[in-house]
Design a protein around this motif. Structure first.
Motif, PDB file in Angstrom:
ATOM      1  N   ARG A  39     -16.367   6.436  70.499  1.00  0.00           N
ATOM      2  CA  ARG A  39     -16.827   5.054  70.689  1.00  0.00           C
ATOM      3  C   ARG A  39     -16.340   4.520  72.025  1.00  0.00           C
ATOM      4  NH1 ARG A  39     -12.916   1.071  70.374  1.00  0.00           N
ATOM      5  NH2 ARG A  39     -10.983   1.545  69.239  1.00  0.00           N
ATOM      6  N   ALA A  40     -17.030   3.498  72.508  1.00  0.00           N
ATOM      7  CA  ALA A  40     -16.550   2.801  73.693  1.00  0.00           C
ATOM      8  C   ALA A  40     -15.323   1.976  73.324  1.00  0.00           C
ATOM      9  CB  ALA A  40     -17.651   1.888  74.230  1.00  0.00           C
ATOM     10  N   GLY A  41     -14.502   1.691  74.309  1.00  0.00           N
ATOM     11  CA  GLY A  41     -13.367   0.815  74.070  1.00  0.00           C
ATOM     12  C   GLY A  41     -13.812  -0.631  73.944  1.00  0.00           C
ATOM     13  N   ALA A  42     -12.959  -1.435  73.339  1.00  0.00           N
ATOM     14  CA  ALA A  42     -13.168  -2.879  73.266  1.00  0.00           C
ATOM     15  C   ALA A  42     -12.110  -3.553  74.134  1.00  0.00           C
ATOM     16  CB  ALA A  42     -13.046  -3.359  71.824  1.00  0.00           C
ATOM     17  N   PRO A  43     -12.408  -4.724  74.671  1.00  0.00           N
ATOM     18  CA  PRO A  43     -11.396  -5.422  75.472  1.00  0.00           C
ATOM     19  C   PRO A  43     -10.066  -5.586  74.748  1.00  0.00           C
ATOM     20  CG  PRO A  43     -13.527  -6.473  75.765  1.00  0.00           C
ATOM     21  CD  PRO A  43     -13.698  -5.441  74.674  1.00  0.00           C
ATOM     22  N   GLU A  44     -10.122  -5.749  73.425  1.00  0.00           N
ATOM     23  CA  GLU A  44      -8.894  -5.929  72.649  1.00  0.00           C
ATOM     24  C   GLU A  44      -8.020  -4.675  72.664  1.00  0.00           C
ATOM     25  OE1 GLU A  44     -11.716  -8.937  71.827  1.00  0.00           O
ATOM     26  OE2 GLU A  44     -11.965  -6.755  71.632  1.00  0.00           O
ATOM     27  N   ASP A  45      -8.633  -3.495  72.799  1.00  0.00           N
ATOM     28  CA  ASP A  45      -7.853  -2.260  72.909  1.00  0.00           C
ATOM     29  C   ASP A  45      -6.946  -2.308  74.137  1.00  0.00           C
ATOM     30  OD1 ASP A  45      -9.005  -0.915  70.655  1.00  0.00           O
ATOM     31  OD2 ASP A  45     -10.778  -0.476  71.868  1.00  0.00           O
ATOM     32  N   ILE A  46      -7.454  -2.853  75.213  1.00  0.00           N
ATOM     33  CA  ILE A  46      -6.680  -2.946  76.450  1.00  0.00           C
ATOM     34  C   ILE A  46      -5.629  -4.040  76.331  1.00  0.00           C
ATOM     35  CG2 ILE A  46      -6.825  -3.149  78.951  1.00  0.00           C
ATOM     36  CD1 ILE A  46      -8.393  -0.775  77.574  1.00  0.00           C
TER      37      ILE A  46
END
Length: 270
Positions: free
Chosen positions: A212-219
């Motif tokens: 999956r693509a990352g989400a801003p919250e992952d960063i």
């Protein structure tokens, strides 16, 4: 982490990773200065934060030193001196080498590299004058190590930012200022500034091992870790948050030749 005594400044905070980082700190009780070039966008973004008393939207262009200074002065008057800086402002363009203009090159390098340097410099000077420790986190990219068509200026700026992270860490360590970077893989954001084609998004998703693509919250989670007590002996590092992309790709088949295909590994072909 408990951020109730922290003042945080986040650049590029109107959308994407910057907004997710600002939101995460506000949820932890920090007072957050949300800096962005787009006045209306950053004002609207600040209104989406659950506690309006914890955020302060600031319009500033990080390419201009005088605007950086003005922004930091304003934050100091409103909340006090920031002790955490997150350099998240950045451009993610696509300009082929043979078509790239000087304006396009300068715009990317000034935003992605010059801006973080002078924002960090001004931030650090204030902390040192007050004998206060602090943290800087730069948002770099996997493109710092892996080029792609249309991103010569972007890849160069992010590679420079990764090395700048190390240089700042060495020089600021004696003052108790830690400097680290988070290097995202492909993070899916919906931005009017950095628009991506559907073809590009679908192609890059297929290369991510975790699927999956990352989400801003992952960063944002990684940024909070790097400025928290659990990372107190970490400085000068570039922390990959990329779904496994740096490890390799799952988008290729096995290299072996199966028997039904024939070839050197097929006994019948001998």
């Amino acid at each position: 982490m408990n951020c109730r005594d922290q003042v945080v400044l986040v650049t590029g905070a109107a959308s994407g990773i910057g907004f997710a980082v600002a939101s995460a700190y506000a949820r932890e009780g920090a007072r957050v200065a949300m800096v962005d070039l787009r006045r209306e966008a950053v004002t609207e973004a600040a209104q989406r934060i659950f506690d309006q008393d914890l955020v302060y939207p600031v319009q500033a262009d990080v390419r201009l030193v005088e605007e950086i200074e003005r922004a930091l002065d304003g934050v100091g008057s409103r909340f006090g001196t920031p002790t955490i800086l997150v350099n998240a402002a950045g451009l993610y363009p696509s300009d082929p080498v043979l078509e790239m203009s000087e304006v396009a090159w300068d715009r990317v390098l000034d935003t992605n590299l010059k801006g973080p340097f002078f924002t960090s410099q001004s931030f650090a000077r204030r902390l040192i004058r007050q004998n206060v420790k602090g943290n800087i986190v730069n948002i770099t990219s996997g493109a710092a190590k892996r080029a792609r068509p249309g991103a010569a200026h972007y890849s160069a700026s992010k590679a420079g930012l990764a090395m700048l992270t190390q240089a700042l860490a060495i020089e600021l360590a004696p003052f108790g200022i830690r400097v680290n970077a988070v290097s995202p893989g492909f993070v899916e954001v919906h931005s009017a500034v950095n628009q991506l084609s559907t073809r590009y998004v679908e192609a890059i998703r297929r290369t991510i091992p975790l699927g999956r693509a990352g989400a801003p919250e992952d960063i944002a989670h990684a940024v909070l870790f790097l400025t928290g007590p659990g990372s107190d002996w970490i400085t000068g590092t570039v922390f990959r948050v990329d779904g496994g992309s740096a490890a390799g790709t799952t988008a290729l088949p096995l290299s072996r030749v199966d028997q039904e295909e024939g070839g050197d590994n097929d006994p019948q072909a001998l």
